[in-house]
Structures are given as structure tokens and as C-alpha cells.
Design a protein around this motif. Structure first.
Motif, PDB file in Angstrom:
ATOM      1  N   THR A   1       0.829  -1.205   0.000  1.00 14.92           N
ATOM      2  CA  THR A   1       0.000   0.000   0.000  1.00 14.92           C
ATOM      3  C   THR A   1       0.862   1.253   0.000  1.00 14.92           C
ATOM      4  O   THR A   1       0.609   2.187  -0.775  1.00 14.92           O
ATOM      5  CB  THR A   1      -0.938   0.013   1.223  1.00 14.92           C
ATOM      6  OG1 THR A   1      -1.746  -1.156   1.205  1.00 14.92           O
ATOM      7  CG2 THR A   1      -1.817   1.240   1.240  1.00 14.92           C
TER       8      THR A   1
ATOM      9  N   LEU B   1       2.605   1.514  -3.449  1.00  6.44           N
ATOM     10  CA  LEU B   1       1.622   1.793  -4.492  1.00  6.44           C
ATOM     11  C   LEU B   1       1.148   3.241  -4.434  1.00  6.44           C
ATOM     12  O   LEU B   1       1.076   3.915  -5.466  1.00  6.44           O
ATOM     13  CB  LEU B   1       0.436   0.841  -4.345  1.00  6.44           C
ATOM     14  CG  LEU B   1      -0.674   0.993  -5.376  1.00  6.44           C
ATOM     15  CD1 LEU B   1      -0.179   0.557  -6.746  1.00  6.44           C
ATOM     16  CD2 LEU B   1      -1.878   0.175  -4.967  1.00  6.44           C
ATOM     17  N   PHE B   2       0.855   3.742  -3.246  1.00  8.64           N
ATOM     18  CA  PHE B   2       0.387   5.114  -3.130  1.00  8.64           C
ATOM     19  C   PHE B   2       1.502   6.120  -3.418  1.00  8.64           C
ATOM     20  O   PHE B   2       1.244   7.184  -3.981  1.00  8.64           O
ATOM     21  CB  PHE B   2      -0.251   5.360  -1.759  1.00  8.64           C
ATOM     22  CG  PHE B   2      -1.718   5.060  -1.737  1.00  8.64           C
ATOM     23  CD1 PHE B   2      -2.654   6.077  -1.781  1.00  8.64           C
ATOM     24  CD2 PHE B   2      -2.178   3.754  -1.704  1.00  8.64           C
ATOM     25  CE1 PHE B   2      -4.005   5.803  -1.781  1.00  8.64           C
ATOM     26  CE2 PHE B   2      -3.522   3.466  -1.710  1.00  8.64           C
ATOM     27  CZ  PHE B   2      -4.449   4.493  -1.746  1.00  8.64           C
TER      28      PHE B   2
ATOM     29  N   ALA C   1       3.999   5.605  -5.567  1.00  9.77           N
ATOM     30  CA  ALA C   1       4.192   5.573  -7.023  1.00  9.77           C
ATOM     31  C   ALA C   1       3.041   6.249  -7.761  1.00  9.77           C
ATOM     32  O   ALA C   1       3.265   7.035  -8.698  1.00  9.77           O
ATOM     33  CB  ALA C   1       4.348   4.128  -7.488  1.00  9.77           C
ATOM     34  N   THR C   2       1.808   5.967  -7.345  1.00  7.20           N
ATOM     35  CA  THR C   2       0.675   6.576  -8.042  1.00  7.20           C
ATOM     36  C   THR C   2       0.594   8.078  -7.779  1.00  7.20           C
ATOM     37  O   THR C   2       0.120   8.825  -8.633  1.00  7.20           O
ATOM     38  CB  THR C   2      -0.649   5.892  -7.664  1.00  7.20           C
ATOM     39  OG1 THR C   2      -0.803   5.904  -6.251  1.00  7.20           O
ATOM     40  CG2 THR C   2      -0.687   4.474  -8.181  1.00  7.20           C
ATOM     41  N   THR C   3       1.068   8.525  -6.631  1.00 12.88           N
ATOM     42  CA  THR C   3       1.119   9.963  -6.375  1.00 12.88           C
ATOM     43  C   THR C   3       2.109  10.632  -7.316  1.00 12.88           C
ATOM     44  O   THR C   3       1.824  11.705  -7.861  1.00 12.88           O
ATOM     45  CB  THR C   3       1.497  10.234  -4.909  1.00 12.88           C
ATOM     46  OG1 THR C   3       0.498   9.669  -4.070  1.00 12.88           O
ATOM     47  CG2 THR C   3       1.602  11.716  -4.626  1.00 12.88           C
TER      48      THR C   3
ATOM     49  N   VAL D   1       2.978   9.556 -10.300  1.00 14.22           N
ATOM     50  CA  VAL D   1       2.368   9.545 -11.635  1.00 14.22           C
ATOM     51  C   VAL D   1       1.299  10.632 -11.733  1.00 14.22           C
ATOM     52  O   VAL D   1       1.232  11.367 -12.722  1.00 14.22           O
ATOM     53  CB  VAL D   1       1.782   8.147 -11.938  1.00 14.22           C
ATOM     54  CG1 VAL D   1       0.918   8.166 -13.190  1.00 14.22           C
ATOM     55  CG2 VAL D   1       2.900   7.128 -12.079  1.00 14.22           C
ATOM     56  N   MET D   2       0.476  10.760 -10.708  1.00 12.98           N
ATOM     57  CA  MET D   2      -0.583  11.760 -10.721  1.00 12.98           C
ATOM     58  C   MET D   2      -0.009  13.174 -10.787  1.00 12.98           C
ATOM     59  O   MET D   2      -0.458  14.008 -11.581  1.00 12.98           O
ATOM     60  CB  MET D   2      -1.457  11.615  -9.471  1.00 12.98           C
ATOM     61  CG  MET D   2      -2.555  12.658  -9.367  1.00 12.98           C
ATOM     62  SD  MET D   2      -3.417  12.622  -7.792  1.00 12.98           S
ATOM     63  CE  MET D   2      -2.133  13.109  -6.654  1.00 12.98           C
TER      64      MET D   2
END
Length: 175
Positions: A15, A18-19, A21-23, A25-26
Motif C-alpha cells: 500500500t 503503491l500510493f 508511485a501513483t502519487t 504519476v498523478m
């Protein structure tokens, strides 16, 4: 270490990563849209701003302290009665809050990495320390201090239950 604890640690690690990495990317997506997509009709009308610099303030929230104090008190009350549904509810709650805190830490870490890569700011993990302490606290509440683990104390569980009922408000005031 039990299989449940190992699985919980794996979920928390995945978690967090993932958060983070996605932050990243966002935030890079927002930066690219602001840079190159401003002429597009659907994007040009949107206000594209980077998230506020108050992310560490979000991580320093007193909500986790309050939840921990209430959880300790609820654990004490659950030890005084014998209802299996309460045991499971408290275990699920502790694990869920730990996962939410891991997600928040991942988001804040991803935001800090983004700022370090784009603006060359220093990585300062000190504002995340209260959330890290809360994560460790809820990890303990979902493993060592879980109601099912404390029920093995026999009749001593009533004394421990009363102690936890008193400790909950003390934690709220102390932390």
C-alpha cells in the motif's frame, strides 16, 4: 511472527509503495497537463494546480491519536464482555486504519519525492513521524494487543480490560 502479521506487513508495504508511485504519476500527469494541455478545450478550462504544500499537516492530524484512544477503550470494554463479533470488528478496524495510515504515508512520501525531483527540496521526514507512530500503534493494536490475543489471559482479562478503559482517555490527553 504469525502468518496474519506477515500478511498485514506485506499489505502495508504494498500500500505504501503503491500510493507513493501513483502519487508521483498523478503529480507528473498534472504537471504535463498544465504544461502541454492548456490549449486543449477540455483541459484548458480546468484549474490545474499542484496539491498544496500542506500534505505533512494532513499526516500530523490528531485523528489517528483519537482513533487509537477510542480503540484502546473499546478493547477494554470488549474484554469485559464475551462477544466474538466485537473481537472481529475491533481487529478489522485496527487493520483498516493501519492500511489507511500506510496509504497516507505513501501519498505524503510520493509528494515529497515529487518536490525533491522537480524543485530540489530537501526530503524532510520529520512531519511524517506522528503518522509513522500511529501506524506502529495500530499495528500493535491489530497483533499483540488484539482482543483475541488478550482473551488468553483468562480471568486476568477483566483487570486488563478495566486498565484499558482507564488508559484510553489517558492516551487521548497525553498524546
Amino acid at each position: 511472527m504469525s502468518k496474519d502479521t506477515t500478511d498485514l506487513l506485506k499489505v502495508l508495504a504494498v500500500t505504501l509503495v503503491l500510493f507513493a508511485a501513483t502519487t508521483l504519476v498523478m503529480l507528473y500527469g498534472i504537471a504535463l497537463l498544465a504544461q502541454y494541455g492548456a490549449n486543449l478545450p477540455m483541459v484548458g478550462s480546468l484549474p490545474l494546480n499542484a496539491p498544496p504544500e500542506l500534505i505533512p499537516l494532513l499526516a500530523d492530524s490528531r485523528v489517528f491519536t483519537t482513533l487509537a484512544a477510542v480503540h484502546v477503550t473499546a478493547t477494554g470494554l470488549a474484554l469485559l464482555v464475551t462477544i466474538g463479533m466485537l473481537d472481529m470488528a475491533l481487529l478489522i478496524t485496527a487493520k483498516a486504519v493501519a492500511v489507511v495510515i500506510a496509504a497516507l504515508l505513501g501519498f505524503a512520501l510520493g509528494h515529497m519525492i515529487y518536490l525533491q525531483l522537480t524543485e530540489n527540496t530537501q526530503l524532510n521526514l520529520n512531519p511524517l513521524l506522528p503518522s509513522l507512530v500511529a501506524l506502529i500503534g495500530f499495528l500493535v493494536l491489530s497483533t499483540v494487543l488484539a482482543v483475541s490475543a488478550l482473551r488468553g489471559l483468562g480471568n486476568l482479562r477483566f483487570v486488563v480490560g478495566l486498565g484499558l478503559v482507564v488508559l484510553g482517555p489517558v492516551l487521548l490527553v497525553w498524546l
